[in-house]
Motif scaffolding. Sequence first.
Motif, short mmCIF file in Angstrom:
data_model
loop_
_atom_site.label_atom_id
_atom_site.label_comp_id
_atom_site.label_asym_id
_atom_site.label_seq_id
_atom_site.Cartn_x
_atom_site.Cartn_y
_atom_site.Cartn_z
N ASN A 20 -14.20 -39.78 -3.83
CA ASN A 20 -13.03 -39.96 -2.97
C ASN A 20 -12.03 -40.89 -3.64
O ASN A 20 -12.41 -41.84 -4.33
CB ASN A 20 -13.45 -40.55 -1.62
N GLU A 21 -10.75 -40.60 -3.43
CA GLU A 21 -9.71 -41.42 -4.02
C GLU A 21 -8.44 -41.26 -3.21
O GLU A 21 -8.19 -40.22 -2.60
CB GLU A 21 -9.46 -41.00 -5.48
N THR A 22 -7.61 -42.29 -3.17
CA THR A 22 -6.31 -42.24 -2.52
C THR A 22 -5.25 -42.52 -3.57
O THR A 22 -5.32 -43.52 -4.28
CB THR A 22 -6.21 -43.28 -1.39
N ASN A 31 1.20 -35.81 2.73
CA ASN A 31 0.96 -37.25 2.62
C ASN A 31 0.97 -37.87 4.02
O ASN A 31 1.51 -37.31 4.97
CB ASN A 31 1.98 -37.92 1.68
N VAL A 32 0.36 -39.02 4.16
CA VAL A 32 0.07 -39.58 5.49
C VAL A 32 1.33 -39.79 6.33
O VAL A 32 1.33 -39.53 7.54
CB VAL A 32 -0.71 -40.91 5.37
N THR A 52 0.77 -41.62 0.79
CA THR A 52 -0.39 -41.34 -0.05
C THR A 52 -1.12 -40.09 0.43
O THR A 52 -0.95 -39.63 1.55
CB THR A 52 -1.37 -42.52 -0.01
N ILE A 53 -1.94 -39.54 -0.46
CA ILE A 53 -2.81 -38.43 -0.12
C ILE A 53 -4.24 -38.80 -0.47
O ILE A 53 -4.48 -39.64 -1.34
CB ILE A 53 -2.41 -37.13 -0.86
N ASP A 54 -5.18 -38.20 0.22
CA ASP A 54 -6.60 -38.46 -0.02
C ASP A 54 -7.21 -37.32 -0.83
O ASP A 54 -7.11 -36.15 -0.46
CB ASP A 54 -7.35 -38.61 1.31
N LYS A 56 -10.64 -35.58 -2.18
CA LYS A 56 -12.04 -35.47 -1.80
C LYS A 56 -12.82 -34.75 -2.89
O LYS A 56 -12.26 -33.96 -3.65
CB LYS A 56 -12.17 -34.74 -0.47
N ASN A 100 -4.82 -33.06 -3.86
CA ASN A 100 -5.66 -32.69 -2.72
C ASN A 100 -5.61 -31.19 -2.46
O ASN A 100 -6.24 -30.70 -1.51
CB ASN A 100 -5.25 -33.46 -1.46
#
Length: 209
Positions: A20-22, A31-32, A52-54, A56, A100
Amino acid sequence: MDDWSVGANYTYLDATYQSNETVNGSGNSTNVNSVANAATRTNGTGGGYEGTIDIKPGNKIPLTPSHMFKTYVDYQFAKDWGTNVNIMGFSQSFARGNENNAHKADGQNYFGSGIVPGYVVVNYGLRFTPSAVKGLTVFGQVNNILDEHYYTGGQLGAAAFDANGNFSAPRSGGSYSGGADGTQYSVKQTTFYAPGAPRTWWLGMRYSF
């Protein structure tokens, strides 16, 4: 069959993130901040937010096509003359900024698919190796003989123009006031592409001793 030489190579590359990384995702529609303010992304106003985006595990790493294919055929059709054709094919990949793999264009604030399309390139060569001059080879080469329009890379980012070609003066930080009436215009985001080489040709000479 001594006059013929044929070869092929296929590579399957499953290049994915394993943790996992942001990361920054300002050009990504998921993005959030863009998702949180989705209700304002209408009629080209609002939206275009930084955020930001996550990432997975299992998300594809950008700019890494999963399928790559190369093949060639070489034919010595006369004592001093030979010719060859090689074909290279690459499947689509995700643009940088789409780590992502979830970016979607909305036609208002986010443009471009966030995907680099797959492509096929055909190259052709002709050579002359005169028997009277040992070690000499004169050759001609045409790369991308079909003049295929293709892209070798892509990246999400802010654009200076909207879908109609109108200057939108993008600024960082999301939307901004466009005039005395207080209208809020968004920072347009798009997919930038790195174009592949067009049809190119050249003549050359090589001497081995």
